[in-house]
Write a protein that holds these residues in place. Structure first.
Motif, PDB file in Angstrom:
ATOM      1  N   SER A  58      54.333  46.596  38.493  1.00 46.88           N
ATOM      2  CA  SER A  58      53.465  47.376  39.369  1.00 46.88           C
ATOM      3  C   SER A  58      52.053  47.421  38.787  1.00 46.88           C
ATOM      4  O   SER A  58      51.846  47.287  37.591  1.00 46.88           O
ATOM      5  CB  SER A  58      53.998  48.808  39.521  1.00 46.88           C
ATOM      6  N   ALA A  59      51.091  47.604  39.646  1.00 42.91           N
ATOM      7  CA  ALA A  59      49.696  47.702  39.212  1.00 42.91           C
ATOM      8  C   ALA A  59      48.998  48.738  40.065  1.00 42.91           C
ATOM      9  O   ALA A  59      49.341  48.935  41.231  1.00 42.91           O
ATOM     10  CB  ALA A  59      49.003  46.349  39.355  1.00 42.91           C
ATOM     11  N   HIS A  60      48.030  49.435  39.469  1.00 42.38           N
ATOM     12  CA  HIS A  60      47.267  50.427  40.216  1.00 42.38           C
ATOM     13  C   HIS A  60      46.257  49.722  41.110  1.00 42.38           C
ATOM     14  O   HIS A  60      45.534  48.846  40.682  1.00 42.38           O
ATOM     15  CB  HIS A  60      46.532  51.363  39.261  1.00 42.38           C
ATOM     16  N   GLY A  61      46.227  50.103  42.382  1.00 38.09           N
ATOM     17  CA  GLY A  61      45.241  49.567  43.296  1.00 38.09           C
ATOM     18  C   GLY A  61      44.075  50.527  43.392  1.00 38.09           C
ATOM     19  O   GLY A  61      43.513  50.936  42.385  1.00 38.09           O
ATOM     20  N   PHE A  62      43.721  50.898  44.603  1.00 35.03           N
ATOM     21  CA  PHE A  62      42.604  51.803  44.802  1.00 35.03           C
ATOM     22  C   PHE A  62      43.004  53.213  44.369  1.00 35.03           C
ATOM     23  O   PHE A  62      44.093  53.678  44.649  1.00 35.03           O
ATOM     24  CB  PHE A  62      42.175  51.782  46.269  1.00 35.03           C
ATOM     25  N   LYS A  72      36.948  52.524  44.953  1.00 36.65           N
ATOM     26  CA  LYS A  72      37.232  53.238  43.704  1.00 36.65           C
ATOM     27  C   LYS A  72      38.478  52.675  43.035  1.00 36.65           C
ATOM     28  O   LYS A  72      39.597  52.832  43.513  1.00 36.65           O
ATOM     29  CB  LYS A  72      37.428  54.733  43.981  1.00 36.65           C
ATOM     30  N   PHE A  73      38.243  51.963  41.924  1.00 32.44           N
ATOM     31  CA  PHE A  73      39.323  51.494  41.071  1.00 32.44           C
ATOM     32  C   PHE A  73      39.428  52.421  39.865  1.00 32.44           C
ATOM     33  O   PHE A  73      38.417  52.934  39.373  1.00 32.44           O
ATOM     34  CB  PHE A  73      39.061  50.059  40.591  1.00 32.44           C
ATOM     35  N   GLU A  74      40.634  52.601  39.387  1.00 30.81           N
ATOM     36  CA  GLU A  74      40.862  53.488  38.251  1.00 30.81           C
ATOM     37  C   GLU A  74      40.045  53.031  37.038  1.00 30.81           C
ATOM     38  O   GLU A  74      40.043  51.855  36.677  1.00 30.81           O
ATOM     39  CB  GLU A  74      42.353  53.504  37.889  1.00 30.81           C
ATOM     40  N   GLY A  75      39.351  53.974  36.426  1.00 31.30           N
ATOM     41  CA  GLY A  75      38.574  53.683  35.229  1.00 31.30           C
ATOM     42  C   GLY A  75      37.188  53.138  35.475  1.00 31.30           C
ATOM     43  O   GLY A  75      36.446  52.878  34.519  1.00 31.30           O
ATOM     44  N   THR A 133      33.898  45.738  38.784  1.00 29.97           N
ATOM     45  CA  THR A 133      34.038  45.322  37.394  1.00 29.97           C
ATOM     46  C   THR A 133      33.178  46.225  36.523  1.00 29.97           C
ATOM     47  O   THR A 133      32.340  46.970  37.031  1.00 29.97           O
ATOM     48  CB  THR A 133      33.554  43.873  37.182  1.00 29.97           C
ATOM     49  N   THR A 134      33.359  46.113  35.219  1.00 30.00           N
ATOM     50  CA  THR A 134      32.435  46.786  34.309  1.00 30.00           C
ATOM     51  C   THR A 134      31.141  45.987  34.246  1.00 30.00           C
ATOM     52  O   THR A 134      31.118  44.790  34.551  1.00 30.00           O
ATOM     53  CB  THR A 134      33.032  46.883  32.895  1.00 30.00           C
TER      54      THR A 134
END
Length: 289
Positions: free
Chosen positions: A11-15, A103-106, A113-114
């Motif tokens: 699993s991966a975090h999306g929005f 909005k992506f986590e972090g 992207t950063t």
């Protein structure tokens, strides 16, 4: 018959918090007339994604220079200065879209992207898939049919998740000493671009050798410090022409030019048309003699 279940994959975090990105615009630029440069500017309220289907150009994003080509994806995070200079060609074809509520986590709002990551990435084997999604979004928006906008929003989510994967899987972060120094020089010029800046004033502020400073910044950004300052001024002038009722002389003064004729000449050299004609072009969509 092959069947794959989603729970077979990690699993991966999306929005973040299920917040769905919203499409604010989609643009399709074609041919020679679409190659008018949009000099150094930013969008504080939205993220933008650009896809080069055909053609080439020189782009500067957050101070870093890129030579772009067919198949490249370009990211413009919110509030990040960027400079768009597509090369004139009959086959030029570029899709771009504006996005809010991304909005992506972090990551900050409307960032994909950063800022330490490269802003340009080839689409590679996903070229056809990404082109197809852009074309479907364009068709849904242009059709103005029932549910067209809703379909476009869902397609946008797919597109952004694909791009997020591309960057996570292929893109290292850049934090070299020269890159950090390039950012420092850029920040100084951004804070003083309306002033008359001598190279020695930058070197004095950053306590370094003039030759080395100019060399590092040129290698990193593609521009000399003076060229960057000029593009910063003209980019701000373009924004003022499009968003205010200020006259050409007032715009020139607002970005640091006391001599309106000098401003007119520099604007024409960089953008390809005079300031007044540039404003008319964006209002009408056509360049008039």
């Amino acid at each position: 018959m092959l069947t794959y279940c989603l729970n077979e994959y990690p699993s991966a975090h999306g929005f973040e918090n299920g917040l769905r990105p919203q499409l604010t615009f989609i643009c399709k630029a074609e041919g020679n007339e679409a190659a008018i440069p949009r000099v150094m500017h930013k969008h504080d309220e939205r993220f933008e994604l650009m896809f080069i289907l055909a053609g080439t150009g020189i782009y500067n994003i957050d101070g870093r220079g890129y030579n772009v080509k067919r198949g490249d994806l370009l990211l413009f995070n919110a509030g990040v200065l960027h400079d768009e200079n597509p090369h004139t060609s009959d086959d030029l074809l570029i899709f771009s879209c504006g996005v809010e509520q991304l909005k992506f986590e972090g990551l900050p709002l409307n960032y994909l992207t950063t800022r330490s990551q490269a802003a340009v990435m080839p689409s590679g084997h996903l070229y056809g898939e990404i082109r197809g999604i852009f074309e479907q979004i364009w068709q849904q928006v242009m059709s103005k049919k029932r549910y067209g906008a809703e379909i476009a929003h869902h397609l946008l989510s797919v597109l952004l998740l694909l791009c997020r994967n591309i960057w996570l899987e292929n893109n290292p972060e850049y934090s070299s000493a020269d890159s950090l120094l390039g950012q420092k020089i850029k920040t100084y010029i951004d804070n003083h671009y309306k002033d008359e800046i001598a190279l020695k004033s930058i070197t004095a502020a950053l306590n370094m050798n003039q030759f080395y400073l100019a060399h590092v910044f040129k290698a990193w950004s593609g521009y000399s410090p003076k060229q960057y300052q000029t593009r910063r001024r003209i980019g701000e002038a373009q924004s003022l022409l499009l968003s205010t009722d200020l006259g050409v002389t007032e715009v020139a003064n607002a970005v640091g030019y006391d001599n309106v004729n000098n401003f007119h000449r520099i604007f024409h050299n960089l953008v390809g048309i005079p300031p007044a004609r540039y404003k008319k072009f964006w209002l009408t969509g056509h360049i008039k003699s």
